[in-house]
Design a protein around this motif. Structure first.
Motif, short mmCIF file in Angstrom:
data_model
loop_
_atom_site.label_atom_id
_atom_site.label_comp_id
_atom_site.label_asym_id
_atom_site.label_seq_id
_atom_site.Cartn_x
_atom_site.Cartn_y
_atom_site.Cartn_z
N LYS A 375 -2.52 11.68 0.17
CA LYS A 375 -2.93 11.99 -1.21
C LYS A 375 -2.15 11.13 -2.22
O LYS A 375 -2.58 10.95 -3.36
CB LYS A 375 -2.78 13.48 -1.52
N GLY A 376 -1.03 10.58 -1.80
CA GLY A 376 -0.25 9.70 -2.69
C GLY A 376 -0.79 8.28 -2.74
O GLY A 376 -0.25 7.44 -3.48
N LEU A 377 -1.84 7.99 -1.97
CA LEU A 377 -2.40 6.63 -1.97
C LEU A 377 -3.20 6.41 -3.26
O LEU A 377 -4.20 7.08 -3.50
CB LEU A 377 -3.30 6.44 -0.74
N ARG A 378 -2.74 5.46 -4.07
CA ARG A 378 -3.38 5.25 -5.37
C ARG A 378 -4.65 4.43 -5.26
O ARG A 378 -5.52 4.51 -6.10
CB ARG A 378 -2.41 4.54 -6.32
N LEU A 379 -4.73 3.59 -4.23
CA LEU A 379 -5.89 2.71 -4.07
C LEU A 379 -6.48 2.95 -2.68
O LEU A 379 -5.89 2.53 -1.68
CB LEU A 379 -5.45 1.24 -4.24
N GLY A 380 -7.64 3.63 -2.64
CA GLY A 380 -8.24 3.94 -1.35
C GLY A 380 -9.55 3.20 -1.13
O GLY A 380 -10.00 3.02 -0.01
N ARG A 381 -10.17 2.74 -2.22
CA ARG A 381 -11.54 2.23 -2.09
C ARG A 381 -11.59 0.84 -1.45
O ARG A 381 -10.55 0.23 -1.20
CB ARG A 381 -12.21 2.23 -3.45
N ARG A 382 -12.83 0.40 -1.22
CA ARG A 382 -13.00 -0.92 -0.59
C ARG A 382 -12.47 -2.02 -1.50
O ARG A 382 -12.69 -1.97 -2.72
CB ARG A 382 -14.49 -1.18 -0.32
N LEU A 383 -11.83 -3.00 -0.89
CA LEU A 383 -11.25 -4.09 -1.67
C LEU A 383 -12.32 -5.11 -2.04
O LEU A 383 -13.32 -5.26 -1.32
CB LEU A 383 -10.15 -4.77 -0.85
N LYS A 384 -12.08 -5.79 -3.14
CA LYS A 384 -12.99 -6.84 -3.58
C LYS A 384 -12.21 -8.11 -3.86
O LYS A 384 -11.03 -8.03 -4.26
CB LYS A 384 -13.67 -6.44 -4.89
N GLU A 385 -12.89 -9.24 -3.72
CA GLU A 385 -12.27 -10.51 -4.08
C GLU A 385 -11.80 -10.43 -5.54
O GLU A 385 -12.52 -9.93 -6.41
CB GLU A 385 -13.30 -11.63 -3.93
N GLY A 386 -10.57 -10.86 -5.78
CA GLY A 386 -10.04 -10.85 -7.15
C GLY A 386 -9.13 -9.67 -7.44
O GLY A 386 -8.45 -9.66 -8.46
N PHE A 387 -9.12 -8.67 -6.55
CA PHE A 387 -8.17 -7.56 -6.75
C PHE A 387 -6.74 -8.08 -6.50
O PHE A 387 -6.52 -8.88 -5.59
CB PHE A 387 -8.41 -6.42 -5.75
N VAL A 388 -5.80 -7.60 -7.29
CA VAL A 388 -4.39 -7.86 -7.01
C VAL A 388 -3.74 -6.51 -6.73
O VAL A 388 -3.94 -5.55 -7.49
CB VAL A 388 -3.70 -8.56 -8.20
N LEU A 389 -3.05 -6.42 -5.62
CA LEU A 389 -2.47 -5.14 -5.24
C LEU A 389 -1.11 -5.30 -4.59
O LEU A 389 -0.75 -6.40 -4.17
CB LEU A 389 -3.41 -4.37 -4.29
N THR A 390 -0.39 -4.20 -4.54
CA THR A 390 0.88 -4.22 -3.82
C THR A 390 0.64 -3.68 -2.42
O THR A 390 -0.25 -2.85 -2.20
CB THR A 390 1.94 -3.33 -4.50
N ILE A 391 1.45 -4.18 -1.47
CA ILE A 391 1.46 -3.60 -0.12
C ILE A 391 2.91 -3.21 0.12
O ILE A 391 3.80 -4.07 0.08
CB ILE A 391 0.97 -4.61 0.93
N GLU A 392 3.16 -1.91 0.30
CA GLU A 392 4.56 -1.45 0.27
C GLU A 392 4.83 -0.26 1.21
O GLU A 392 5.10 0.84 0.76
CB GLU A 392 4.96 -1.08 -1.16
N PRO A 393 4.76 -0.53 2.52
CA PRO A 393 5.10 0.56 3.44
C PRO A 393 6.61 0.85 3.43
O PRO A 393 7.40 0.01 2.99
CB PRO A 393 4.68 0.01 4.80
N GLY A 394 6.96 2.02 3.92
CA GLY A 394 8.39 2.35 3.98
C GLY A 394 8.64 3.43 5.03
O GLY A 394 7.72 4.12 5.49
N ILE A 395 9.90 3.52 5.43
CA ILE A 395 10.36 4.62 6.29
C ILE A 395 11.58 5.23 5.62
O ILE A 395 12.51 4.51 5.22
CB ILE A 395 10.73 4.14 7.71
N TYR A 396 11.55 6.55 5.47
CA TYR A 396 12.62 7.25 4.77
C TYR A 396 13.05 8.46 5.60
O TYR A 396 12.21 9.11 6.24
CB TYR A 396 12.13 7.74 3.40
N PHE A 397 14.31 8.78 5.51
CA PHE A 397 14.82 10.01 6.14
C PHE A 397 15.29 10.91 5.00
O PHE A 397 16.36 10.68 4.43
CB PHE A 397 15.93 9.67 7.14
N ILE A 398 14.47 11.87 4.65
CA ILE A 398 14.67 12.69 3.45
C ILE A 398 15.17 14.07 3.89
O ILE A 398 14.37 14.92 4.32
CB ILE A 398 13.35 12.81 2.65
#
Ligand code: GLY
Length: 462
Positions: A375-398
């Motif tokens: 639910k925290g994913l801000r961008l879920g839809r299909r990508l299109k040419e010209g989109f600029v986005l971040t790719i930022e996976p992570g692992i956390y021990f909370i």
């Protein structure tokens, strides 16, 4: 500003998307910190910037769809202001810069919008996020302050999102400039990440690098040895051996385009085996997600693939167990990766978030999940040419999240809690790049910031 024709073309394209009425685009005003003349750094509204380009307070624009004309509102500086701020371009001159011939004193907007409202013309406006703009809209439209957000124009939001989502060539160049400055910020942070240094010394230095290029950071610097706190803005800790330092920071160019890069480095410059194990999983997830990025693929699917790489890696380390796909489908990986893979980026670091996250990141085909993590994913839809986005996976021990899930016996089929306990002192790791979706696939924007274990260790040794 870009050339006037850029703004003319954008307004022309907006006219093709909005059926009728007038589009009202108020700019932002100065915002006081502790008394009215001591203001925060001025930030123009991004949609006003997109369509009119003028980066100063006291401006507003109307795009009249029915009459096929654009109106710019603002006041020429009086002598008093010239004494304090020096000569400024007149509103007529500003109008020419943005390709708008019809300019009016600021106060005239009230009468023009009031008249349009009386005639029953449709008045489109975007969701205001500043109280003074809500009050301004109330004054112009007669809609009560408390009702303004219910009367926003969905038609206009969708039109603006459609235009702003696909970046023009000159916008991409601006974003690349922002990433190039981020390169300097991040490599400096890496070299400074030595035991005994305070987070605030590094955070201050990299913010200064951004400012030394003429403009501030694109969002408050996140720099911490407690990377498991995802947006940690506390910079008071002294760095010590054994911790990872997460730096999530970017620059905003003079035309207000953002970069947003994250790097995680071992304090002292050498990864321990345990740090390397976790780091390589996150890096693999980032590389896999980047390779999958292309037009037509739902970003939600890329997020789930990135999550599967994380779950598989954690399984290899004995932190997770069971079937990886099932674990991801049920959301068990979100104990370690509780946020989304990325977001759009442009004039806003979370591009257009003020217009409504779901308008930007979701559509009729792909709806936002309500599962923890996804639910925290801000961008879920299909990508299109010209989109600029971040790719930022992570692992956390909370620790509080681990304790809660453990006490609830949550996902005991997939999580090896005894082993996870031994990582509670680890912190977190996130790695983030900025990417353009191209016809062929994707292109990393700007000067690549070191990110393999070797590149980071080499940079930190310098
Ligand atoms: N990089 C900060 C954020 O995405 O919120």
């Amino acid at each position: 500003m870009f050339e006037a024709r850029v703004y003319c073309e954008r307004r022309k394209r907006l006219r093709e998307e909005v059926k009728n009425g007038i589009v009202l685009l108020p700019g932002n005003e100065e915002s006081p910190m502790n008394y009215s003349s001591n203001t925060y750094h001025f930030r123009q509204d991004s949609s006003f910037l997109y369509f009119f380009g003028i980066d100063q307070p006291g401006m507003a624009g109307i795009i009249d769809i029915d009459r096929n004309e654009d109106l710019l509102f603002g006041n020429d500086t009086d002598l008093e202001s010239v004494i304090w701020m020096g000569p400024q371009p007149s509103v007529k001159e500003l109008g020419l810069m943005t390709g708008t011939e019809k300019t009016y004193p600021y106060q005239d907007i009230e009468k023009i919008v009031n008249d349009a409202a009386k005639k029953g013309r449709k008045i489109h406006f975007l969701p205001p996020y500043r109280a003074e703009n809500k009050i301004f809209l109330e004054k112009l439209t007669g809609i009560n302050y408390s009702e303004i957000n219910k009367k926003i124009s969905e038609e206009l939001i969708k039109a603006v999102v459609k235009l702003r989502s696909v970046k023009e060539l000159w916008e991409i160049k601006e974003i690349e400039k922002a990433v190039d400055v981020a390169h300097e910020m991040h490599t400096t942070a890496m070299k400074m990440a030595m035991p005994g240094t305070y987070e605030k010394e590094i955070a201050g230095r990299i913010e200064g690098i951004s400012l030394s290029h003429g403009t501030p950071v694109s969002f408050p610097v996140i720099l911490t040895i407690n990377g498991h706190i995802l947006h940690n803005h506390y910079h008071g800790n002294m760095l010590r051996e054994g911790r990872m330092m997460v730096t999530d920071a970017g620059h905003e160019t003079s035309l207000r385009y953002a970069s947003d890069i994250t790097r995680s480095v071992p304090v002292g410059g050498k990864f321990s085996q345990r740090q390397k194990d976790i780091y390589e999983i996150v890096l693999h997830s980032l590389i896999q997600a980047t390779e999958l990025t292309r037009p037509g693929i739902p970003n939600r699917d890329i997020h789930l693939e990135a999550a599967a790489v994380i779950a598989a890696g954690l399984k290899d380390l004995g932190l997770m167990k069971g079937d990886v796909r099932e674990a991801v489908n049920r959301g068990a990986h979100a104990l370690f990766f509780p946020h989304g893979l990325g977001h759009m980026m442009g004039l806003d670091v979370h591009d257009m978030e003020g217009l409504g996250e779901d308008y930007v990141g979701y559509d009729n085909e792909i709806k936002r999940s309500d599962t923890f993590g996804l639910k925290g994913l801000r961008l879920g839809r299909r990508l299109k040419e010209g989109f600029v986005l971040t790719i930022e996976p992570g692992i956390y021990f909370i620790p509080p999240l681990i304790d809660k899930w453990r006490s609830e016996k949550k996902f005991t089929d997939f999580i090896n809690y005894n082993k996870v306990e031994t990582y509670k002192d680890f912190g977190g790791i996130r790695i983030e790049d900025d990417v353009l979706v191209t016809a062929e696939g994707r292109r990393l924007l700007g000067r690549p910031v070191p990110k393999t274990v070797r590149e980071i260790e080499e940079t930190m040794a310098k």
